[in-house]
Design a protein around this motif. Structure first.
Motif, mmCIF file in Angstrom:
data_model
loop_
_atom_site.group_PDB
_atom_site.id
_atom_site.type_symbol
_atom_site.label_atom_id
_atom_site.label_comp_id
_atom_site.label_asym_id
_atom_site.label_seq_id
_atom_site.Cartn_x
_atom_site.Cartn_y
_atom_site.Cartn_z
ATOM 1 N N TRP A 1 0.818 -1.222 0.000
ATOM 2 C CA TRP A 1 0.000 0.000 0.000
ATOM 3 C C TRP A 1 0.850 1.269 0.000
ATOM 4 C CZ3 TRP A 1 -5.082 -0.236 -0.789
ATOM 5 C CH2 TRP A 1 -5.715 -1.472 -0.540
ATOM 6 N N LEU A 2 2.109 1.106 -0.407
ATOM 7 C CA LEU A 2 3.016 2.245 -0.390
ATOM 8 C C LEU A 2 2.587 3.329 -1.371
ATOM 9 C CD1 LEU A 2 5.631 3.094 1.038
ATOM 10 C CD2 LEU A 2 6.900 2.191 -0.914
ATOM 11 N N PHE A 3 1.857 2.921 -2.449
ATOM 12 C CA PHE A 3 1.499 3.896 -3.490
ATOM 13 C C PHE A 3 0.524 4.963 -2.995
ATOM 14 C CE2 PHE A 3 -1.876 0.832 -3.672
ATOM 15 C CZ PHE A 3 -3.007 1.568 -4.004
ATOM 16 N N ILE A 4 -0.175 4.697 -1.875
ATOM 17 C CA ILE A 4 -1.124 5.709 -1.385
ATOM 18 C C ILE A 4 -0.493 6.664 -0.369
ATOM 19 C CG2 ILE A 4 -3.059 4.129 -1.733
ATOM 20 C CD1 ILE A 4 -3.177 3.824 1.336
ATOM 21 N N LYS A 5 0.784 6.421 0.000
ATOM 22 C CA LYS A 5 1.425 7.228 1.029
ATOM 23 C C LYS A 5 1.740 8.665 0.614
ATOM 24 C CE LYS A 5 1.583 4.088 4.229
ATOM 25 N NZ LYS A 5 0.808 4.263 5.477
ATOM 26 N N PRO A 6 1.999 8.933 -0.674
ATOM 27 C CA PRO A 6 2.358 10.321 -1.021
ATOM 28 C C PRO A 6 1.279 11.342 -0.664
ATOM 29 C CG PRO A 6 3.006 8.879 -2.793
ATOM 30 C CD PRO A 6 2.232 8.035 -1.835
ATOM 31 N N PHE A 7 0.012 10.931 -0.676
ATOM 32 C CA PHE A 7 -1.059 11.848 -0.295
ATOM 33 C C PHE A 7 -1.754 11.327 0.964
ATOM 34 C CE2 PHE A 7 -1.656 13.211 -4.990
ATOM 35 C CZ PHE A 7 -0.689 14.179 -4.833
ATOM 36 N N THR A 8 -2.315 12.249 1.694
ATOM 37 C CA THR A 8 -3.105 11.866 2.865
ATOM 38 C C THR A 8 -4.478 11.387 2.438
ATOM 39 O OG1 THR A 8 -3.986 14.095 3.160
ATOM 40 C CG2 THR A 8 -1.905 13.607 4.270
ATOM 41 N N PHE B 1 -9.407 11.822 -1.001
ATOM 42 C CA PHE B 1 -10.858 12.053 -1.049
ATOM 43 C C PHE B 1 -11.179 13.319 -1.845
ATOM 44 C CE2 PHE B 1 -14.646 14.070 0.770
ATOM 45 C CZ PHE B 1 -15.597 13.063 0.550
ATOM 46 N N LEU B 2 -10.400 14.353 -1.673
ATOM 47 C CA LEU B 2 -10.642 15.609 -2.378
ATOM 48 C C LEU B 2 -10.412 15.448 -3.870
ATOM 49 C CD1 LEU B 2 -11.305 18.619 -2.114
ATOM 50 C CD2 LEU B 2 -8.855 19.057 -1.814
ATOM 51 N N ILE B 3 -9.356 14.692 -4.250
ATOM 52 C CA ILE B 3 -9.081 14.468 -5.681
ATOM 53 C C ILE B 3 -10.236 13.714 -6.323
ATOM 54 C CG2 ILE B 3 -7.569 13.230 -7.301
ATOM 55 C CD1 ILE B 3 -5.250 13.873 -5.367
ATOM 56 N N GLY B 4 -10.716 12.648 -5.641
ATOM 57 C CA GLY B 4 -11.838 11.885 -6.193
ATOM 58 C C GLY B 4 -13.084 12.739 -6.334
ATOM 59 N N LEU B 5 -13.359 13.594 -5.338
ATOM 60 C CA LEU B 5 -14.537 14.450 -5.383
ATOM 61 C C LEU B 5 -14.465 15.443 -6.541
ATOM 62 C CD1 LEU B 5 -17.165 14.996 -3.809
ATOM 63 C CD2 LEU B 5 -15.915 16.748 -2.520
ATOM 64 N N ILE B 6 -13.285 16.025 -6.778
ATOM 65 C CA ILE B 6 -13.126 16.966 -7.892
ATOM 66 C C ILE B 6 -13.278 16.246 -9.224
ATOM 67 C CG2 ILE B 6 -11.475 18.523 -9.024
ATOM 68 C CD1 ILE B 6 -10.354 19.159 -6.263
ATOM 69 N N VAL C 1 -0.190 19.192 -12.040
ATOM 70 C CA VAL C 1 0.468 19.587 -10.794
ATOM 71 C C VAL C 1 0.393 18.457 -9.768
ATOM 72 C CG1 VAL C 1 0.397 21.197 -8.859
ATOM 73 C CG2 VAL C 1 0.052 22.037 -11.186
ATOM 74 N N LEU C 2 -0.782 17.852 -9.622
ATOM 75 C CA LEU C 2 -0.950 16.750 -8.677
ATOM 76 C C LEU C 2 -0.046 15.571 -9.025
ATOM 77 C CD1 LEU C 2 -4.838 16.763 -8.191
ATOM 78 C CD2 LEU C 2 -3.102 17.473 -6.530
ATOM 79 N N THR C 3 0.111 15.326 -10.295
ATOM 80 C CA THR C 3 0.945 14.206 -10.735
ATOM 81 C C THR C 3 2.406 14.431 -10.354
ATOM 82 O OG1 THR C 3 -0.558 13.790 -12.586
ATOM 83 C CG2 THR C 3 1.648 12.816 -12.725
ATOM 84 N N GLN C 4 2.873 15.655 -10.558
ATOM 85 C CA GLN C 4 4.264 15.961 -10.228
ATOM 86 C C GLN C 4 4.516 15.846 -8.709
ATOM 87 O OE1 GLN C 4 6.633 16.400 -12.532
ATOM 88 N NE2 GLN C 4 5.033 16.007 -14.050
ATOM 89 N N ILE C 5 3.558 16.352 -7.921
ATOM 90 C CA ILE C 5 3.707 16.266 -6.464
ATOM 91 C C ILE C 5 3.696 14.814 -6.018
ATOM 92 C CG2 ILE C 5 2.596 16.826 -4.254
ATOM 93 C CD1 ILE C 5 1.564 19.390 -5.523
ATOM 94 N N TYR C 6 2.810 14.053 -6.580
ATOM 95 C CA TYR C 6 2.718 12.629 -6.222
ATOM 96 C C TYR C 6 4.019 11.909 -6.538
ATOM 97 C CZ TYR C 6 1.147 7.772 -6.207
ATOM 98 O OH TYR C 6 1.040 6.438 -5.957
#
Length: 785
Positions: A546-553, A558-563, A627-632
Motif C-alpha cells: 500500500w506504499l502507493f497511497i502514502k504520497p497523499f493523505t 478524497f478531495l481528488i476523487g470528489l473533484i 500539478v498533482l501528478t508531479q507532487i505525487y
C-alpha cells in the motif's frame, strides 16, 4: 504595656505615705470661687514642657476671662522620671483635689499616671507622642490627645517610594515610647516593598552613638529615617557631620518627634550641622486669626518666663496643650463628677488651634495632613504637604495639584547641595567578596566547565551559566566583588552549603526543586523546565503493498476523487445533448458519468467534445492534474529513497511492563522523581555521569531509554540527533536557576531577582546577553555583603 514590678512597689509606698508637695506654677483662687481644679505634669527641663506649661496657663486665664468661670491649674515637674510623674499624680489628686490631669510627655511616665487616674476615677489626658490602642481599653479614664503616628509613617514611606529607594535604615531611641512609631513605619515601608534596617540607640550613650554611625557609614544603605527626640537627634547630626555623613549621597529624613521642634534648635546649629534634611512636620494653619492672636501673646509670655531660649515661637506641642486644657475646661464647666466629666470630654467637638478636635474611641481623631519641610540655611523651607487621601500637595486648597510622588513638589536641597537625587546606596567600605559556589559535576560542560591548569596553578571556570553571571555583573553601575568557588559534591550537598553559610549564592545548572527550598531560595528559571525521555531511533516498518497511497493523505485522496466526479458531471451535463451514448436509462447515464470522470484523467477527448465550455473545463482540470501528478511523483520518490525512522519506545508504560533498564543522570532529583512519581523500579535504573556513556548504552540497547532534564536533553540531541529522539510527554519539573540564602541581604536578593528576569531572554539554550541592559539601566542598588 504592663507596669514594672519595681514601680508598683514604689507606688504602694506612695499610697501609704501622705504627700505634702507644694503646687508649682498654680493659679490661686479663693475656695468660695473655685469651680474646678486641673492638674498637669510636664518636664520643665525640656522645650516641650516649657511650651506646654505656658500654653496651659494661657488657656486657663483666657477661659476664666471668657466664661467668667473660676478654674485653677496646678502644674508639677516630673523631670522626665516615671516615678516622679507617679508621685506628682498622687499629689495632684490627694493634696490638691485635681479633677483631671494633663500630661505627661513620655509613655513611660504616662503608663503610671494612667493607672493612678483610673484607680481614682480621674480623667487623664495624655500628651505623650505615643499611646498604644490597648492602653485606652486597659485604663478607661485615659484619653489620648496626641494623634496616632500611623498616618505620619505612611507619609514617610511615600517619600521613600517617590525617589525609588529600596532600602532604609531607621534610627530610633531604644525606649518603649519609640516602638509604636517604629512598628507603624516598618509596616508602611514593607507594604511598598522597601527593606528596613533597625538601629536602636540608648537614650544617653555617646560611645554607642559613635560606634553605630561608624558601622552605618561602612554599609551600603544611605537613606536614614531618624525617629529620635530633639536632644538626641541634635547629638546624632553633630556626630554625623564630624564623620562626613551629612554630605552628598546621604539622605536624612526626620519624623515629627524632631521636626515639630525644629523651631527651637539654634540657627547656628541648623546652619552648620543639618543642611539638606527632609522632615515631616505636623500641620496647623498659620494664617488662622485665632492662631495669630495666640502666637503674639505666647511669644511675649514665653520670652519673659524663658529668656534662655533663643526662639519664642509656639510649636504644635503648645497648641495641643492649649486645645486640651480649653477642651477640659469646657467639660468641667458643664459637669465635674468623674463619670460625667469623662463623658463630657469624650463628646467634645470644637475648632482648636490644631484644627478640629474630637475623640474616636478615647483617642483624638488622627491627623491626616502633614507638612513636608527641607532644612536649608539657618531655617527651613516648605516643600508642600502630604494628605492621607490624595498624596502630595503643593498647598492646602481645593485647586492644589495632587501627586503620588514628592518629586512633583519641586527640587529638594539634599546634603551636599542642590544636585541629582541621591541614589540611596553606595559601595560599602566593609564589604567582603561574595562567595559563589559552582558545581564540578555538571554532565554537560556547556553550562559549567571547570578546568585546572597545573602549570599556571589556575582554575578556569567557564560555561553558559557562568557567562550569564559575569555578563550581568558587568552591566552594574558599580563594582561587585565576588569569588567563584568550585564545589566537589552532589547538587543536593551544594545547595545545603547555602544554609550552612559556606556560600552566599550558587551559580550553575542547579535544578529548582521544592525539597531544596528548606535550605535556600531560587530565582526564576533561566532555562526551560521539564523532564523528558530520550530513546533510540529505528527504521519504520510499513506494508509496501500500500506504499502507493502514502504520497497523499486520506483527505487529499478524497478531495481528488470528489473533484474528478464533479468535473465529469459538468462535462456530461454539457455534452449529453451531442452524444447519444451519454443518454439512455438512469443506470446507463450514471455509468457514463463515472467513466467520463476518470477517463478524462488520461485523455483529453478534445475531438469528441462539441462545446467550448466543456473544452475550457477540461483544460483547467488537466492543468490541476499535471500539478498533482508531479507532487505525487516527488513524494513517492522521496518515500522510496529515504529511510523512515521512528522511536523504539513511545511511552513509559511499555518500559514498566517489560521491566526494561532505563538510565538517568547523576542529578539526585531525577532518580527520586522516576521512583516516586513515574513508579520505576530502582533495580531497573542506571546512573550516568557522561553523555558518551549514555549514547553508547542507548545504541547497544543496554538501556531502553534515558531521562534527562530538558536543557540537558537538547544539548544531548544536538550532539546525537541522528541516533536518538525525544518521546512521550514532558514532565514539568526542575528548570535551572541560581540559589541564594534565605533572608539574605537585600542586595543579593535584588541581584538574583534580576537574574529571574533573564528567563524572558532565552531562545532554546542561547541567551541574548546584549538585552540585559534593558533590565539593568535603571538598577541603582548597591550589591554588597
Amino acid at each position: 504595656m504592663d507596669i514594672p514590678f519595681s514601680y508598683l512597689s514604689l507606688l504602694a509606698l506612695v499610697l501609704i505615705l501622705p504627700l505634702k508637695t507644694a503646687a508649682a506654677g498654680s493659679v490661686d483662687i479663693g475656695e468660695d470661687q473655685l469651680k474646678g481644679i486641673i492638674g498637669a505634669i510636664v518636664d520643665d527641663g525640656s522645650r516641650i514642657g516649657k511650651e506646654e506649661r505656658v500654653a496651659m496657663a494661657m488657656a486657663v486665664e483666657e477661659f476664666n476671662d471668657y466664661s467668667n468661670q473660676s478654674l485653677v491649674l496646678h502644674v508639677k515637674n516630673s523631670r522626665k522620671e516615671p516615678l516622679q510623674a507617679a508621685i506628682a499624680a498622687m499629689d495632684l489628686i490627694e493634696t490638691h483635689g485635681a479633677q483631671a490631669i494633663l500630661g505627661p510627655q513620655t509613655w513611660e511616665e504616662m503608663s503610671l499616671v494612667a493607672e493612678i487616674g483610673s484607680q481614682n476615677h480621674i480623667p487623664v489626658l495624655s500628651l505623650a507622642d505615643m499611646t498604644p490602642i490597648w492602653a485606652t481599653e486597659k485604663w478607661p479614664f485615659l484619653l489620648a490627645i496626641s494623634p496616632s503616628q500611623y498616618a505620619e509613617m505612611q507619609a514617610i514611606a511615600s517619600i521613600v517610594q517617590s525617589y525609588e529607594w529600596h532600602q532604609v535604615t531607621v534610627i530610633y531611641e531604644d525606649i518603649d515610647s519609640s516602638m509604636v512609631g517604629v512598628i507603624h513605619l516598618s509596616d508602611a515601608l514593607r507594604e511598598k516593598g522597601i527593606e528596613i534596617n533597625h538601629v536602636g540607640l540608648p537614650p544617653v550613650d555617646s560611645l554607642s552613638l559613635s560606634k553605630e554611625l561608624e558601622r552605618l557609614k561602612g554599609e551600603q544603605c544611605r537613606v536614614f529615617v531618624v525617629h529620635l527626640s530633639s536632644s538626641l537627634a541634635v547629638h546624632l547630626f553633630e556626630r554625623a557631620k564630624r564623620m562626613k555623613m551629612m554630605e552628598k549621597e546621604f539622605v536624612w529624613i526626620t519624623t515629627t518627634i524632631f521636626t515639630n521642634l525644629i523651631h527651637s534648635v539654634k540657627a547656628s546649629t541648623i546652619a552648620t550641622m543639618m543642611q539638606g534634611i527632609v522632615g515631616v512636620k505636623s500641620y496647623f494653619s498659620y494664617s488662622d486669626s485665632h492662631f495669630r492672636d495666640f502666637q503674639l501673646r505666647f511669644r511675649k509670655r514665653f520670652s519673659l518666663e524663658h529668656p534662655e531660649e533663643s526662639n519664642h515661637e509656639p510649636g504644635v506641642y503648645a497648641l495641643r496643650a492649649y486645645d486640651a486644657l480649653w477642651m477640659l475646661a469646657q467639660a468641667m464647666s458643664e459637669g465635674k463628677e468623674e463619670e460625667l466629666l469623662l463623658e463630657k470630654i469624650l463628646h467634645s467637638n470644637f475648632q482648636g488651634l490644631t484644627g478640629k478636635v474630637h475623640f474616636v474611641n478615647q483617642n483624638v481623631a488622627p491627623t491626616l495632613i502633614f507638612q513636608m519641610i527641607n532644612i536649608i540655611g539657618r531655617s527651613y523651607r516648605e516643600l508642600g504637604f502630604w494628605s492621607d487621601s490624595v498624596g502630595f500637595l503643593e498647598n492646602i486648597d481645593d485647586s492644589a495639584n495632587q501627586s503620588l510622588s514628592m518629586k512633583d513638589l519641586g527640587q529638594v536641597f539634599w546634603p551636599g547641595g542642590f544636585s541629582n537625587t541621591p541614589r540611596g546606596w553606595n559601595l560599602p567600605t566593609n564589604a567582603r567578596p561574595l562567595r559563589i559556589g559552582v558545581p564540578t559535576r555538571s554532565i554537560f560542560k556547556t553550562y559549567v566547565n571547570i578546568q585546572y591548569d597545573q602549570v599556571k596553578n589556575e582554575t578556569s571556570i567557564t560555561g553558559l551559566a557562568i557567562e550569564l553571571f559575569n555578563k550581568t555583573v558587568k552591566q552594574l553601575l558599580f563594582p561587585l566583588p565576588y569569588n567563584l568557588i568550585p564545589f566537589n559534591g552532589t547538587y543536593e550537598e551544594l545547595v545545603m552549603q547555602i544554609d550552612l553559610k559556606n556560600f552566599d549564592a550558587v551559580v550553575g545548572d542547579i535544578a529548582i526543586m521544592s525539597s531544596r527550598y528548606k535550605y535556600a531560595e531560587f530565582t526564576q528559571p533561566f532555562t526551560e523546565p521539564g523532564l523528558v525521555m530520550i530513546v533510540p531511533l529505528q527504521l519504520k516498518t510499513c506494508n509496501r503493498a500500500w506504499l502507493f497511497i502514502k504520497p497523499f493523505t486520506k483527505a487529499m485522496w478524497f478531495l481528488i476523487g470528489l473533484i474528478n466526479i464533479y468535473n465529469g458531471f459538468v462535462v456530461w451535463l454539457i455534452e449529453r445533448r451531442h452524444h447519444s451514448d451519454l443518454n439512455g436509462s438512469a443506470l446507463n447515464q450514471t455509468g457514463s458519468l463515472l467513466w467520463l470522470s476518470f477517463s478524462i484523467l488520461f485523455s483529453f477527448h478534445g475531438e469528441r467534445l462539441h462545446s467550448n465550455l466543456s473544452r475550457m473545463t477540461m483544460v483547467v482540470w488537466l492543468f490541476v492534474a499535471l500539478v498533482l501528478t508531479q507532487i505525487y511523483t516527488a513524494n513517492l520518490a522521496s518515500i522510496l529513497t529515504t529511510q523512515a525512522l521512528e522511536p523504539t519506545v513511545t511511552d513509559i508504560e511499555s518500559l514498566q511492563h517489560s521491566n526494561a533498564m532505563v538510565g538517568h543522570t547523576q542529578a539526585s532529583f531525577v532518580k527520586r522523581y522516576m521512583v516516586d512519581v513515574l513508579h520505576f523500579n530502582p533495580l531497573n535504573m542506571k546512573n550516568y555521569t557522561s553523555p558518551e556513556a549514555l549514547a553508547n548504552d542507548l545504541r547497544n540497547r543496554e538501556v531502553a531509554a534515558i531521562f534527562l532534564e530538558v536543557p540537558v536533553a537538547k544539548l544531548f540531541l544536538a550532539r546525537y540527533c541522528n541516533s536518538f529522539t525525544m518521546a512521550g510527554p514532558t514532565y514539568k519539573v526542575g528548570g535551572y536557576g541560581f540559589v541564594i540564602l534565605l533572608l539574605t541581604s537585600f542586595s543579593i536578593q535584588s541581584l538574583f531577582l534580576l537574574f529571574g528576569k533573564i528567563s524572558a531572554l532565552k531562545t532554546d539554550q542561547t541567551l541574548q546577553f546584549h538585552n540585559l541592559s534593558h533590565f539593568l539601566k535603571n538598577m541603582e542598588i548597591l550589591f554588597g555583603n
